[in-house]
Each structure stands twice: as C-alpha cells, then as structure tokens.
Design a protein around this motif. Structure first.
Motif, PDB file in Angstrom:
ATOM      1  N   PHE A 142      -3.255   1.887  -7.704  1.00 28.05           N
ATOM      2  CA  PHE A 142      -4.553   2.261  -7.156  1.00 28.05           C
ATOM      3  C   PHE A 142      -5.269   3.139  -8.167  1.00 28.05           C
ATOM      4  CE2 PHE A 142      -2.418   1.766  -2.899  1.00 28.05           C
ATOM      5  CZ  PHE A 142      -3.206   0.714  -2.475  1.00 28.05           C
ATOM      6  N   GLN A 143      -6.581   3.021  -8.207  1.00 27.54           N
ATOM      7  CA  GLN A 143      -7.396   3.929  -9.010  1.00 27.54           C
ATOM      8  C   GLN A 143      -8.742   4.088  -8.322  1.00 27.54           C
ATOM      9  OE1 GLN A 143      -7.513   1.872 -12.803  1.00 27.54           O
ATOM     10  NE2 GLN A 143      -9.574   1.141 -12.436  1.00 27.54           N
ATOM     11  N   SER A 144      -9.422   5.156  -8.679  1.00 24.90           N
ATOM     12  CA  SER A 144     -10.732   5.384  -8.072  1.00 24.90           C
ATOM     13  C   SER A 144     -11.701   4.294  -8.529  1.00 24.90           C
ATOM     14  CB  SER A 144     -11.264   6.765  -8.430  1.00 24.90           C
ATOM     15  OG  SER A 144     -11.337   6.923  -9.824  1.00 24.90           O
ATOM     16  N   HIS A 145     -12.673   4.001  -7.685  1.00 23.12           N
ATOM     17  CA  HIS A 145     -13.662   2.974  -8.007  1.00 23.12           C
ATOM     18  C   HIS A 145     -14.504   3.453  -9.187  1.00 23.12           C
ATOM     19  CE1 HIS A 145     -16.756  -0.032  -7.659  1.00 23.12           C
ATOM     20  NE2 HIS A 145     -16.014  -0.652  -6.751  1.00 23.12           N
ATOM     21  N   PRO A 146     -14.737   2.584 -10.169  1.00 28.25           N
ATOM     22  CA  PRO A 146     -15.481   2.998 -11.367  1.00 28.25           C
ATOM     23  C   PRO A 146     -16.863   3.578 -11.082  1.00 28.25           C
ATOM     24  CG  PRO A 146     -14.490   0.838 -11.711  1.00 28.25           C
ATOM     25  CD  PRO A 146     -14.274   1.209 -10.269  1.00 28.25           C
ATOM     26  N   ASP A 147     -17.537   3.090 -10.058  1.00 30.84           N
ATOM     27  CA  ASP A 147     -18.891   3.600  -9.821  1.00 30.84           C
ATOM     28  C   ASP A 147     -18.905   5.007  -9.210  1.00 30.84           C
ATOM     29  OD1 ASP A 147     -18.306   3.099  -7.157  1.00 30.84           O
ATOM     30  OD2 ASP A 147     -19.924   1.667  -6.852  1.00 30.84           O
ATOM     31  N   LEU A 148     -17.737   5.561  -8.942  1.00 34.86           N
ATOM     32  CA  LEU A 148     -17.642   6.922  -8.411  1.00 34.86           C
ATOM     33  C   LEU A 148     -17.095   7.897  -9.451  1.00 34.86           C
ATOM     34  CD1 LEU A 148     -16.286   5.916  -4.911  1.00 34.86           C
ATOM     35  CD2 LEU A 148     -18.608   6.599  -5.504  1.00 34.86           C
ATOM     36  N   ALA A 149     -17.091   7.469 -10.699  1.00 35.49           N
ATOM     37  CA  ALA A 149     -16.533   8.288 -11.789  1.00 35.49           C
ATOM     38  C   ALA A 149     -17.188   9.656 -11.882  1.00 35.49           C
ATOM     39  CB  ALA A 149     -16.648   7.542 -13.107  1.00 35.49           C
ATOM     40  N   ALA A 150     -18.478   9.758 -11.652  1.00 30.80           N
ATOM     41  CA  ALA A 150     -19.162  11.051 -11.752  1.00 30.80           C
ATOM     42  C   ALA A 150     -18.580  12.064 -10.776  1.00 30.80           C
ATOM     43  CB  ALA A 150     -20.652  10.888 -11.512  1.00 30.80           C
ATOM     44  N   TYR A 151     -18.262  11.623  -9.569  1.00 28.62           N
ATOM     45  CA  TYR A 151     -17.666  12.529  -8.574  1.00 28.62           C
ATOM     46  C   TYR A 151     -16.267  12.949  -9.001  1.00 28.62           C
ATOM     47  CZ  TYR A 151     -21.475  11.061  -5.540  1.00 28.62           C
ATOM     48  OH  TYR A 151     -22.706  10.793  -5.026  1.00 28.62           O
ATOM     49  N   VAL A 152     -15.510  11.994  -9.488  1.00 28.78           N
ATOM     50  CA  VAL A 152     -14.142  12.289  -9.919  1.00 28.78           C
ATOM     51  C   VAL A 152     -14.160  13.254 -11.106  1.00 28.78           C
ATOM     52  CG1 VAL A 152     -12.004  11.295 -10.834  1.00 28.78           C
ATOM     53  CG2 VAL A 152     -13.273  10.084  -9.036  1.00 28.78           C
ATOM     54  N   ALA A 161       8.330  -7.604  -5.382  1.00 25.11           N
ATOM     55  CA  ALA A 161       8.911  -8.814  -4.788  1.00 25.11           C
ATOM     56  C   ALA A 161      10.325  -8.546  -4.273  1.00 25.11           C
ATOM     57  CB  ALA A 161       8.918  -9.949  -5.812  1.00 25.11           C
ATOM     58  N   GLN A 162      11.116  -7.813  -5.048  1.00 28.58           N
ATOM     59  CA  GLN A 162      12.478  -7.474  -4.619  1.00 28.58           C
ATOM     60  C   GLN A 162      12.453  -6.634  -3.350  1.00 28.58           C
ATOM     61  OE1 GLN A 162      14.112  -5.498  -8.053  1.00 28.58           O
ATOM     62  NE2 GLN A 162      15.107  -7.368  -8.777  1.00 28.58           N
ATOM     63  N   VAL A 163      11.603  -5.629  -3.337  1.00 25.71           N
ATOM     64  CA  VAL A 163      11.537  -4.735  -2.177  1.00 25.71           C
ATOM     65  C   VAL A 163      11.064  -5.484  -0.939  1.00 25.71           C
ATOM     66  CG1 VAL A 163      10.407  -2.674  -1.235  1.00 25.71           C
ATOM     67  CG2 VAL A 163      11.175  -2.695  -3.615  1.00 25.71           C
ATOM     68  N   LEU A 164      10.057  -6.342  -1.108  1.00 27.18           N
ATOM     69  CA  LEU A 164       9.501  -7.078   0.027  1.00 27.18           C
ATOM     70  C   LEU A 164      10.284  -8.338   0.377  1.00 27.18           C
ATOM     71  CD1 LEU A 164       7.113  -5.161  -0.675  1.00 27.18           C
ATOM     72  CD2 LEU A 164       5.602  -7.029  -0.079  1.00 27.18           C
ATOM     73  N   GLU A 165      11.199  -8.726  -0.520  1.00 27.93           N
ATOM     74  CA  GLU A 165      11.991  -9.948  -0.349  1.00 27.93           C
ATOM     75  C   GLU A 165      11.104 -11.188  -0.268  1.00 27.93           C
ATOM     76  OE1 GLU A 165      14.523  -8.997   3.036  1.00 27.93           O
ATOM     77  OE2 GLU A 165      15.979  -8.051   1.687  1.00 27.93           O
ATOM     78  N   VAL A 166      10.167 -11.256  -1.235  1.00 25.75           N
ATOM     79  CA  VAL A 166       9.285 -12.414  -1.399  1.00 25.75           C
ATOM     80  C   VAL A 166       9.235 -12.735  -2.893  1.00 25.75           C
ATOM     81  CG1 VAL A 166       7.890 -11.844   0.637  1.00 25.75           C
ATOM     82  CG2 VAL A 166       7.182 -11.018  -1.612  1.00 25.75           C
ATOM     83  N   GLU A 171       0.829  -1.210   0.000  1.00 23.02           N
ATOM     84  CA  GLU A 171       0.000   0.000   0.000  1.00 23.02           C
ATOM     85  C   GLU A 171       0.861   1.257   0.000  1.00 23.02           C
ATOM     86  OE1 GLU A 171      -4.026  -1.448   2.306  1.00 23.02           O
ATOM     87  OE2 GLU A 171      -2.313  -0.836   3.517  1.00 23.02           O
ATOM     88  N   ALA A 172       1.879   1.289   0.846  1.00 21.10           N
ATOM     89  CA  ALA A 172       2.731   2.475   0.959  1.00 21.10           C
ATOM     90  C   ALA A 172       3.471   2.748  -0.350  1.00 21.10           C
ATOM     91  CB  ALA A 172       3.726   2.294   2.104  1.00 21.10           C
ATOM     92  N   ILE A 173       3.984   1.703  -0.973  1.00 20.17           N
ATOM     93  CA  ILE A 173       4.721   1.866  -2.231  1.00 20.17           C
ATOM     94  C   ILE A 173       3.788   2.342  -3.331  1.00 20.17           C
ATOM     95  CG2 ILE A 173       5.946   0.610  -4.047  1.00 20.17           C
ATOM     96  CD1 ILE A 173       7.045  -1.195  -1.682  1.00 20.17           C
TER      97      ILE A 173
END
Length: 79
Positions: free
Chosen positions: A65-75, A26-31, A10-12
C-alpha cells in the motif's frame, strides 16, 4: 462485498514493512500466484473506483500500500 481472500491480502499488507511477493501471499492464502494477482487487480480497481487516499501497487516484485500520488502535498506536510 470483499471476499475473505481480499480481506486477508489487506490485513497482511497493512502490517508488512516491505512489498510482499505474490508467491508468499499465495502460500498464505492457499491459492495460486495467478489468483493473487487477480485478487490484487480487483482490489486496485475497487480502491480506484472509491477514490481512496491510498493505492495498492506492485513494486520490487511484490505488492504494498502507498498513499495516492495526488495527495502527496498533504503527506509531505505531515512528514
């Protein structure tokens, strides 16, 4: 409760200006990249269950991340 790996993803992604490839996460998280995909699916399910205003999507070979499609009118009004 979110794991440190969930929180790190989330932070990245919050500061990224482009989709981030699973291999780089994966490299950053070492997984493994497979583990990154699993963690991202868990985050996607959590956001969906909580009916959040944003989504975690896989596009252009990476995650973002992106805004939820059903909130497009607000965006659209905001932009």
């Amino acid at each position: 409760m979110a794991s440190e790996s969930h929180r790190a993803i989330e932070a990245i992604l919050m500061v990224a200006d482009r989709p981030i490839e699973p291999g780089l996460l994966a490299q950053v998280l070492e997984v493994s990249p497979a583990r990154v995909d699993e963690l991202c699916r868990e985050l996607q399910a959590s956001y969906s269950a909580e009916d959040r205003g944003f989504c975690l999507v896989r596009v252009a070979g990476g995650y973002r991340f992106q805004s939820h499609p059903d909130l497009a009118a607000y965006v659209e009004r905001f932009v």
